[in-house]
Design a protein around this motif. Structure first.
Motif, PDB file in Angstrom:
ATOM      1  N   GLY A 173       0.786  -1.220   0.000  1.00 32.10           N
ATOM      2  CA  GLY A 173       0.000   0.000   0.000  1.00 32.10           C
ATOM      3  C   GLY A 173       0.823   1.278   0.000  1.00 32.10           C
ATOM      4  N   ARG A 174       2.127   1.173   0.234  1.00 34.39           N
ATOM      5  CA  ARG A 174       2.994   2.357   0.255  1.00 34.39           C
ATOM      6  C   ARG A 174       3.341   2.855  -1.148  1.00 34.39           C
ATOM      7  N   TYR A 175       3.037   2.071  -2.188  1.00 34.65           N
ATOM      8  CA  TYR A 175       3.610   2.336  -3.502  1.00 34.65           C
ATOM      9  C   TYR A 175       2.547   2.746  -4.517  1.00 34.65           C
ATOM     10  N   SER A 176       2.944   3.680  -5.385  1.00 36.04           N
ATOM     11  CA  SER A 176       2.069   4.193  -6.442  1.00 36.04           C
ATOM     12  C   SER A 176       2.573   3.735  -7.799  1.00 36.04           C
ATOM     13  N   PRO A 177       1.688   3.655  -8.802  1.00 35.54           N
ATOM     14  CA  PRO A 177       2.109   3.196 -10.131  1.00 35.54           C
ATOM     15  C   PRO A 177       3.095   4.153 -10.789  1.00 35.54           C
ATOM     16  N   ARG A 178       3.894   3.587 -11.670  1.00 37.79           N
ATOM     17  CA  ARG A 178       4.842   4.389 -12.455  1.00 37.79           C
ATOM     18  C   ARG A 178       4.094   5.431 -13.269  1.00 37.79           C
ATOM     19  N   LEU A 179       4.679   6.620 -13.358  1.00 36.67           N
ATOM     20  CA  LEU A 179       4.069   7.722 -14.086  1.00 36.67           C
ATOM     21  C   LEU A 179       4.459   7.691 -15.556  1.00 36.67           C
ATOM     22  N   ALA A 180       3.642   8.286 -16.378  1.00 38.26           N
ATOM     23  CA  ALA A 180       3.982   8.450 -17.790  1.00 38.26           C
ATOM     24  C   ALA A 180       4.902   9.655 -17.953  1.00 38.26           C
ATOM     25  N   GLY A 181       5.641   9.674 -19.072  1.00 39.50           N
ATOM     26  CA  GLY A 181       6.461  10.835 -19.384  1.00 39.50           C
ATOM     27  C   GLY A 181       7.788  10.908 -18.661  1.00 39.50           C
ATOM     28  N   ASN A 182       8.335   9.761 -18.270  1.00 40.37           N
ATOM     29  CA  ASN A 182       9.638   9.760 -17.591  1.00 40.37           C
ATOM     30  C   ASN A 182      10.816   9.783 -18.557  1.00 40.37           C
ATOM     31  N   ASP A 183      10.530   9.655 -19.865  1.00 42.50           N
ATOM     32  CA  ASP A 183      11.559   9.774 -20.904  1.00 42.50           C
ATOM     33  C   ASP A 183      12.706   8.789 -20.739  1.00 42.50           C
ATOM     34  N   GLY A 184      12.367   7.576 -20.294  1.00 44.96           N
ATOM     35  CA  GLY A 184      13.396   6.539 -20.197  1.00 44.96           C
ATOM     36  C   GLY A 184      14.305   6.668 -18.996  1.00 44.96           C
ATOM     37  N   ARG A 185      13.928   7.465 -18.012  1.00 41.73           N
ATOM     38  CA  ARG A 185      14.804   7.720 -16.861  1.00 41.73           C
ATOM     39  C   ARG A 185      15.194   6.419 -16.154  1.00 41.73           C
ATOM     40  N   LEU A 186      16.489   6.275 -15.857  1.00 45.13           N
ATOM     41  CA  LEU A 186      17.012   5.157 -15.079  1.00 45.13           C
ATOM     42  C   LEU A 186      17.184   5.591 -13.632  1.00 45.13           C
ATOM     43  N   GLY A 187      17.053   4.635 -12.721  1.00 45.81           N
ATOM     44  CA  GLY A 187      17.268   4.944 -11.325  1.00 45.81           C
ATOM     45  C   GLY A 187      17.985   3.825 -10.605  1.00 45.81           C
TER      46      GLY A 187
END
Length: 360
Positions: A173-187
Motif C-alpha cells: 500500500g505504500r507504492y504508487s504506479p509508475r508515471l507516464a512521461g519519464n523519458d526513459g529515466r534510469l534509477g
C-alpha cells in the motif's frame, strides 16, 4: 509466503511476548523489515516491542505505529549496561529476536544469562560467518532465519543447522504506479557503498549509445569517488544526485530500476518495491537476486562484474518497446509473494517450531 491459516491463528494465542532487537543507528532496509514485522504482529494481537539504543530512529518508527519500545542505554553490543537492561526487562520465557550482526552478539549474551529465552536471529547478508564468536553466536540461537537460500547456505556452511528461509517483504500500500512521461529515466536506489555496485553501473552507462537521465538515490562513503568517476566518464550532466529519499517517492519517476549489486545481497527489497510500482528491473546475477528475478520474465539479468553485459540489457529495453510491459507484468505477478502479512505468517510458523524444539 502465504497468509494466516487456521493452524497459524491457533498458534498465535500460545506465543509468548516477542522483543525485536536492532542496534543500528540508521533507518534503512533492515530496520524497515523489523517495523513491518512488528506492526503485523501487534495488529494480530501479539505482545511485541522493539529494543534499540536511546535515540535510534527505529524507536520513533515503532512509537508512530503504537508498538512498544525498550530503550537501551548504549549503542555497543558488548556494553554491560545493555546486557543488564535486557536481562532485567525481558519477560520470562519470551522470544528475543535479533536483526543485525551486533544485536545477534548482544542477544546471544542475554540468552546465555537468561536460559529461559527463545533466541531467534535474522541474517540479512550472504557473507560467510567469521570464526570464533562471530560464528558461535549464531550456533547459540534456537533458530536462524535467513532472507534467502544463499544466506542460508552461508550460515549452514558455518555449521549452524537450525535455519529457515523467510524473504524480506514490502507493504504494498505504500507504492504508487509508475508515471507516464519519464523519458526513459534510469534509477538506482541504495547506500553509496561498495556492495551496491554503483561503479559498474556508471561504467555500463558510459558504454551506451544514448544515456537517459539517471537518478542516484542514497548516500554513503563512496559519494565523492562516484561523482569523480561520473565526471571522468563524461556522465556528470546526465546524473541527478537525489540523496536519501524514501523509495515510494522516487520509484514512480523511473522507467527502469537498476540493481547493480556487486556482493553481499540478501533479499533485495528494492526489486520488490519496483515490481509494486510497475517499474522494470535490471539486476546483477548474484544468487540472491536470481532467487527473485527470472531473466526475461519479471526482469533482466546481467553478469556481475561485466559492465558491457549491463549496457546491453539497458539497450535492449530502450530499443524494444514490447519488452518493458512484459517485464512489468511479470513483476506484478511476482510481488504478491512478498507481502508483509505473508512474512508475518512465516515467522509465526518459525517461532512455533523453535518453541516446540525447546520443549523436546
Amino acid at each position: 509466503m502465504n497468509g494466516d491459516t487456521p493452524s497459524a491463528s491457533a498458534a498465535l494465542s500460545s506465543l509468548p511476548e516477542v522483543t525485536h532487537l536492532d542496534l543500528g543507528f540508521e533507518y534503512r532496509g533492515g530496520q524497515r523489515q523489523v517495523i513491518y514485522l512488528a506492526a503485523e504482529q501487534a495488529g494480530a494481537g501479539m505482545e511485541v516491542r522493539v529494543a534499540a539504543p536511546e535515540g535510534a530512529p527505529i524507536l520513533d518508527a515503532a512509537l508512530e505505529r503504537e508498538i512498544g519500545v525498550l530503550e537501551l542505554p548504549r549503542r555497543r553490543d558488548f556494553n554491560p549496561l545493555n546486557l543488564a537492561a535486557l536481562a532485567r526487562e525481558l519477560p520470562p520465557s519470551s522470544i528475543l529476536h535479533t536483526h543485525d550482526a551486533r544485536s545477534a552478539s548482544l542477544g546471544a549474551l542475554a540468552a546465555l544469562l537468561r536460559r529461559d529465552l527463545t533466541l531467534v536471529h535474522t541474517r540479512r547478508v550472504s557473507y560467510a560467518l567469521g570464526r570464533g564468536w562471530s560464528r558461535w553466536k549464531y550456533s547459540l540461537a534456537d533458530l536462524v532465519v535467513c532472507v534467502s537460500r544463499e544466506v542460508e547456505e552461508a550460515v549452514r556452511l558455518a555449521g549452524v543447522r537450525r535455519t529457515a528461509v523467510i524473504p524480506s517483504a514490502i507493504v504494498r500500500g505504500r507504492y504508487s504506479p509508475r508515471l507516464a512521461g519519464n523519458d526513459g529515466r534510469l534509477g538506482v536506489i541504495g547506500a553509496l557503498s561498495p556492495q551496491k555496485g554503483h561503479a559498474q553501473f556508471f561504467e555500463a552507462l558510459s558504454l551506451m549509445d544514448e544515456v537517459p537521465e539517471v537518478w542516484v538515490v542514497g548516500a554513503g562513503p563512496l559519494e565523492k569517488g562516484l561523482r569523480e568517476q561520473a565526471a571522468r566518464l563524461g556522465l556528470a550532466e546526465r546524473i541527478v544526485w537525489k540523496g536519501e529519499v524514501e523509495s515510494p517517492l522516487v520509484l514512480p519517476f523511473f522507467d527502469v530500476l537498476v540493481v547493480p549489486s556487486a556482493h553481499g545481497e540478501g533479499s533485495s527489497g528494492v526489486v520488490k518495491e519496483a515490481w509494486a510500482c510497475g517499474v522494470p528491473v535490471v539486476c546483477s546475477d548474484l544468487p540472491a537476486n536470481l532467487e527473485l528475478v527470472r531473466d526475461g520474465e519479471n526482469g533482466l539479468v546481467f553478469r556481475n562484474g561485466d559492465p558491457q553485459s549491463l549496457a546491453l540489457q539497458l539497450e535492449r529495453l530502450r530499443r524494444d518497446p514490447s519488452l518493458g510491459p512484459r517485464l512489468t507484468a511479470g513483476g506484478t505477478a511476482s510481488v504478491g509473494a512478498y507481502d508483509a502479512p505473508g512474512m508475518h505468517a512465516a515467522y509465526l510458523r518459525a517461532y512455533s517450531a523453535a518453541l516446540t524444539r525447546r520443549l523436546r
